[in-house]
Write an enzyme that holds these catalytic residues in place. Structure first.
Site, short mmCIF file in Angstrom:
data_model
loop_
_atom_site.label_atom_id
_atom_site.label_comp_id
_atom_site.label_asym_id
_atom_site.label_seq_id
_atom_site.Cartn_x
_atom_site.Cartn_y
_atom_site.Cartn_z
N CYS A 74 -14.87 -18.86 -50.31
CA CYS A 74 -13.52 -18.48 -49.85
C CYS A 74 -12.51 -19.58 -50.16
CB CYS A 74 -13.59 -18.20 -48.35
SG CYS A 74 -12.00 -17.97 -47.55
N CYS B 156 -10.44 -20.76 -47.18
CA CYS B 156 -11.30 -21.54 -46.29
C CYS B 156 -11.41 -22.98 -46.77
CB CYS B 156 -12.70 -20.93 -46.22
SG CYS B 156 -12.77 -19.27 -45.52
#
Length: 140
Positions: A65, A68
């Site tokens: 991600c 993230c």
């Protein structure tokens, strides 16, 4: 008197509120209870940390991600400003799918604030350290 789980041995420690900022050590193994960095919750230690009376802010993330990854240094900076009033944890949703499923994580990054194993608040999306800290403090 809040309870705090040890980062090393996961034992529960009672620390008087006024002593949280005195760099307390675990009564069992002697390790520092706070290190200014998020803990890595796993199936083996998640409930111990989330069940403590000290609020725990968990960042649900995954290696693949992009947002993230961008939020990781921000979350670590938030840990330095929020500890010792909060415990912070970064839970890898790929490695700990059962825990992510238990809390219905559908999109990441997502943060959940726990106290005594109860969800207090939840938010999604990447944010800067100051906003993370402000969001956490506003829900306790």
């Amino acid at each position: 008197m809040p309870t705090v789980a040890c980062l090393q041995c996961n034992s529960t420690n009672r620390v008087p509120q006024e002593r949280l900022s005195d760099n307390p050590n675990c009564g069992r193994c002697g390790a520092p209870l706070f290190q200014g960095m998020p803990v890595t919750p796993t199936a083996a230690n998640f409930d111990r940390h989330a069940n403590a009376e000290l609020p725990m802010l968990v960042d649900f993330w995954a290696e693949w991600c992009g947002p993230c990854k961008m939020m990781t240094p921000q979350f670590e900076a938030a840990a330095q400003s929020l500890e010792p009033s909060f415990r912070l944890g970064k839970l890898d949703t790929e490695a700990e799918q059962q825990i992510a499923g238990r809390y219905g994580i559908r999109g990441i990054p997502a943060m959940i604030l726990f106290r005594s194993c109860k969800e207090i608040a939840r938010t999604s999306g990447a944010m800067p350290a100051a906003q993370i800290a402000q969001w956490a403090r506003s829900h306790v």
